[in-house]
Design an enzyme around this catalytic site. Structure first.
Site, PDB file in Angstrom:
ATOM      1  N   TYR A 102      57.739 132.842  23.087  1.00 52.21           N
ATOM      2  CA  TYR A 102      57.123 131.609  23.608  1.00 52.21           C
ATOM      3  C   TYR A 102      57.458 131.515  25.092  1.00 52.21           C
ATOM      4  O   TYR A 102      57.747 132.524  25.737  1.00 52.21           O
ATOM      5  CB  TYR A 102      57.669 130.448  22.747  1.00 52.21           C
ATOM      6  N   ARG A 154      43.775 126.865  31.439  1.00 50.93           N
ATOM      7  CA  ARG A 154      45.003 126.330  32.074  1.00 50.93           C
ATOM      8  C   ARG A 154      46.192 126.794  31.243  1.00 50.93           C
ATOM      9  O   ARG A 154      46.746 126.036  30.469  1.00 50.93           O
ATOM     10  CB  ARG A 154      44.915 124.800  32.148  1.00 50.93           C
ATOM     11  N   LYS A 172      52.052 129.900  19.816  1.00 50.28           N
ATOM     12  CA  LYS A 172      52.207 128.553  19.236  1.00 50.28           C
ATOM     13  C   LYS A 172      52.222 128.635  17.705  1.00 50.28           C
ATOM     14  O   LYS A 172      52.987 127.939  17.039  1.00 50.28           O
ATOM     15  CB  LYS A 172      51.061 127.644  19.695  1.00 50.28           C
ATOM     16  N   GLU A 243      44.699 123.574  22.869  1.00 47.52           N
ATOM     17  CA  GLU A 243      45.838 123.990  23.691  1.00 47.52           C
ATOM     18  C   GLU A 243      45.385 124.587  25.018  1.00 47.52           C
ATOM     19  O   GLU A 243      44.518 125.465  25.057  1.00 47.52           O
ATOM     20  CB  GLU A 243      46.632 125.052  22.903  1.00 47.52           C
ATOM     21  N   ASP A 244      45.987 124.100  26.077  1.00 53.93           N
ATOM     22  CA  ASP A 244      45.833 124.701  27.413  1.00 53.93           C
ATOM     23  C   ASP A 244      44.380 124.765  27.899  1.00 53.93           C
ATOM     24  O   ASP A 244      43.915 125.806  28.397  1.00 53.93           O
ATOM     25  CB  ASP A 244      46.530 126.061  27.466  1.00 53.93           C
ATOM     26  N   ASP A 266      47.652 119.210  22.039  1.00 53.31           N
ATOM     27  CA  ASP A 266      49.099 119.356  22.152  1.00 53.31           C
ATOM     28  C   ASP A 266      49.609 119.015  23.550  1.00 53.31           C
ATOM     29  O   ASP A 266      50.672 118.403  23.700  1.00 53.31           O
ATOM     30  CB  ASP A 266      49.445 120.807  21.801  1.00 53.31           C
ATOM     31  N   ASP A 267      48.873 119.405  24.586  1.00 50.55           N
ATOM     32  CA  ASP A 267      49.348 119.152  25.957  1.00 50.55           C
ATOM     33  C   ASP A 267      49.364 117.662  26.265  1.00 50.55           C
ATOM     34  O   ASP A 267      50.214 117.192  27.034  1.00 50.55           O
ATOM     35  CB  ASP A 267      48.469 119.911  26.964  1.00 50.55           C
ATOM     36  N   ASN A 416      55.914 124.717  32.966  1.00 48.53           N
ATOM     37  CA  ASN A 416      56.160 126.056  32.432  1.00 48.53           C
ATOM     38  C   ASN A 416      55.279 127.058  33.160  1.00 48.53           C
ATOM     39  O   ASN A 416      54.254 126.673  33.703  1.00 48.53           O
ATOM     40  CB  ASN A 416      55.803 126.089  30.933  1.00 48.53           C
ATOM     41  N   ASN A 460      60.186 120.435  25.288  1.00 50.22           N
ATOM     42  CA  ASN A 460      58.945 121.195  25.121  1.00 50.22           C
ATOM     43  C   ASN A 460      58.270 120.721  23.851  1.00 50.22           C
ATOM     44  O   ASN A 460      58.959 120.441  22.856  1.00 50.22           O
ATOM     45  CB  ASN A 460      59.276 122.690  25.040  1.00 50.22           C
TER      46      ASN A 460
END
Ligand code: NDP
Ligand code: PYR
Ligand code: MG
Length: 562
Positions: A102, A154, A172, A243-244, A266-267, A416, A460
């Protein structure tokens, strides 16, 4: 509700096919009888081993790898060969290995994805193949409990990685199993390949993705719409985690689909819960109340707004009025402080904007952009959070200024991977004479300052999303609400070692993460039941379902079907 312990493939695989199936493979741990029954004689060396012995050999091999990326490649390869052994090894060495699978190493793995690519895992849906979307999902024969999907735009603080972003859903979902006990065979990583604007990737002859600039606008929205329709049709009960995604897409996608299926971002929401829980722990450790904090947030994207919205909801529940809560926040984007005197604010910006009327007596020019330094100088924050993706975004003079006004500043540089941290814990402790309470997004070793050792919590979302998955799957929740994240934050705070010892880490050790995830899952599932989002059961029955859902890395005996 059935047990989630390992089961053999039905009908059972045989010979080389069995050894090459990562969910069924036991390697040298196949017993003598299994070797006879399943055509494995001669395909394996004669000595039969235990899982623990295999884990020791795998650890030796891991230690022989010289670089972090080689260690990542080794672990990913093991995951693709023998999932039970992979998770046993990971659980045996979680502190050492989670940062390899991770953040931070997964960031380098995404950047180098096209060069280290070995075997397919999960699915890629590319824009030119969009008409095949239904077929791609229909090709999957397995039941799926959790999907993590990204479009790669991202990736951590590393920006657009195109198809290389696949490293994130894979990482993840490994944590869903490692921390939350979700069966590895019921997880599905998905990369939506809508092109990339990363010129380095486009120019790389090895790039595995679709070589095209990113599709945006109406075509992007239609693609996402047909993706969600395919998921709903093929996996109506699945938990879908976004995610992202770039911030221009993350919030609209969440708002469009959160009432259509069991889904969350999640972000925005996972990060909000872990950060709220960690701030609550820090505030308790310094002996204060959340309602009294002045919070500066540097970075007004998915994470920044997610965190502030969740903190504001928590303050409202604690009795503050809407206006009182809103005035606790000082959020900055690249144009400075967000206040209601600025034009073209979005709905979420308006809901968290500072009142321009409060700035009239500030010791700076408030007619133009109001800088980070001016905000810290005038607002005298007690809490500072960074979610910018920009290394060094917390300069020394600003941290020193903050520390002049508060005895124990709470400072969380959350970006991160490690290379993007706003300031390192060692720097922050130096600039605050060892007084700051610190949590970071990526892991940091404890820091010695003036003869005292400071544990650095890893704030996190990995403390929250695997537990959400466990609570949701075990309870059968049909939707994911903000209240479920709110209780997750409180449940996480309850497990903070700093509640017992104010000098201890703000968050529990990774070795305890499965217990923490179970505790959070119980709270989340109970909340889903209370909100009518899951079938009501007794508390005992709910805990039983949670325990039955947790998969553990052990080998199930293989038996011949007659
Ligand atoms: N610890 C954790 O669990 C998590 C950490 N993160 C980390 O947080 C970071 C941001 O993620 P996310 O919010 O999703 O990304 P976004 O791109 O949605 O938001 C980042 C925002 O920060 C702004 N920004 C960049 N530099 C500055 C600066 N110096 N001052 C003020 N604003 C700035 C960006 O503006 P612009 O777009 O104009 O550059 C952008 O709006 C990433 O590094 C990510 O890894 C994210 C989720 C979870
Ligand atoms: C942790 C996480 O989700 C991120 O950095 O994007
Ligand atoms: Mg993320």
């Amino acid at each position: 509700m059935t047990s989630n312990q390992p089961t053999q493939a039905s009908p059972p695989l045989h010979g080389r096919a069995l050894i090459e199936s990562p969910l069924d493979n036991k390697g040298t741990a196949f017993t003598e009888q299994e070797r006879i029954d399943f055509g494995l004689t001669g395909l394996l060396p004669p000595h039969v081993e235990t899982l623990q012995e295999q884990s020791q050999r795998a650890y030796e091999a891991f230690c022989m790898k010289q670089s972090e990326i080689e260690k990542h490649i080794y672990l990913r390869q093991l995951q693709d060969e023998n999932e039970t052994l992979f998770y046993r090894l990971m659980l045996d060495h979680i502190e050492e290995m989670m940062p390899i699978v991770y953040t931070p190493v997964v960031g380098a793995a995404c950047e180098q994805f096209s060069h280290i690519y070995r075997r397919p895992r999960g699915i890629f849906v590319s824009y030119p193949e969009r008409h095949l979307m239904d077929g791609v999902l229909d090709n999957l024969i397995e039941d799926v409990d959790v999907i993590v999907v990204t479009d790669g735009e991202r990736i951590l603080g590393l920006g657009d990685q195109g198809a290389g972003g696949m490293g994130i859903p894979i990482g993840k979902l490994a944590l869903y199993t490692l921390c939350g006990g979700i069966h590895p065979g019921k997880t599905l990583p998905i990369l939506l390949d809508l092109g990339t604007n990363n010129q380095e990737r486009l120019d790389d002859p090895m790039y595995i993705g679709w070589r095209h600039e990113r599709i945006k606008g109406k075509e992007y929205d239609e693609f996402i719409e047909s993706f969600v329709a395919s998921v709903k049709r093929r996996f109506p009960d699945v938990l879908l985690q976004w995610e992202d995604f770039a911030s221009v897409d993350s919030e609209p996608i969440l708002e469009r689909y959160r009432d259509q299926l069991c889904t969350f971002n999640d972000d925005i929401q996972g990060t909000a819960a872990v950060t709220t829980g960690t701030i609550l722990a820090a505030v308790a450790a310094v002996g204060g109340d959340l309602a009294d904090q002045r919070i500066v947030m540097l970075g007004a994207g998915s994470a920044g707004f997610g965190i502030c919205s969740q903190l504001k909801r928590t303050m409202l529940r604690q009795g503050l009025s809407e206006e009182q809560a809103q005035q606790r926040f000082y959020i900055l984007d690249v144009d400075g402080l967000i206040h209601d005197g600025r034009s073209n604010l979005s709905a979420v910006e308006k809901s968290l904007a500072q009142s321009a009327a409060n700035l009239t007596d500030w010791d700076c020019d408030v007619t133009g952009a109001i800088s980070f330094a001016d905000v810290v100088h005038n607002a005298k924050p007690t809490v500072l959070v960074g979610a910018t993706g920009h290394a060094g975004a917390f300069p020394e003079e600003i941290i020193r200024e903050m520390a002049q006004h508060v005895e124990q500043p709470i400072i969380f540089p959350l970006s991160n991977p490690t290379s993007r941290v706003e300031a390192t814990p060692a720097e922050i402790l130096e600039w605050t004479e060892g007084r700051a309470l610190i949590a970071t997004g990526s892991p940091f070793d404890p820091v010695e300052y003036a003869g005292k050792t400071h544990a650095i919590a890893q704030c996190n979302n990995s403390y929250v999303f695997p537990a959400m998955g466990l609570g949701i799957r075990a309870s059968g929740a049909t939707r994911v609400s903000d209240e479920m994240f709110a209780v997750a934050a409180i449940a996480l705070q309850e497990k903070s070692p700093a509640l017992e010892d104010p000098t201890a880490s703000l968050l529990p050790a990774l070795k305890d993460i499965r217990d923490v995830a179970r505790h959070i899952a119980v709270a989340v599932a109970s909340e889903a039941q209370a909100q009518g989002l899951a079938e009501k059961t007794s508390p005992e029955e709910l805990e039983k379902r949670i325990d039955q859902t947790i998969w553990s890395p052990i080998y199930a005996p293989l038996t011949r079907s007659n």
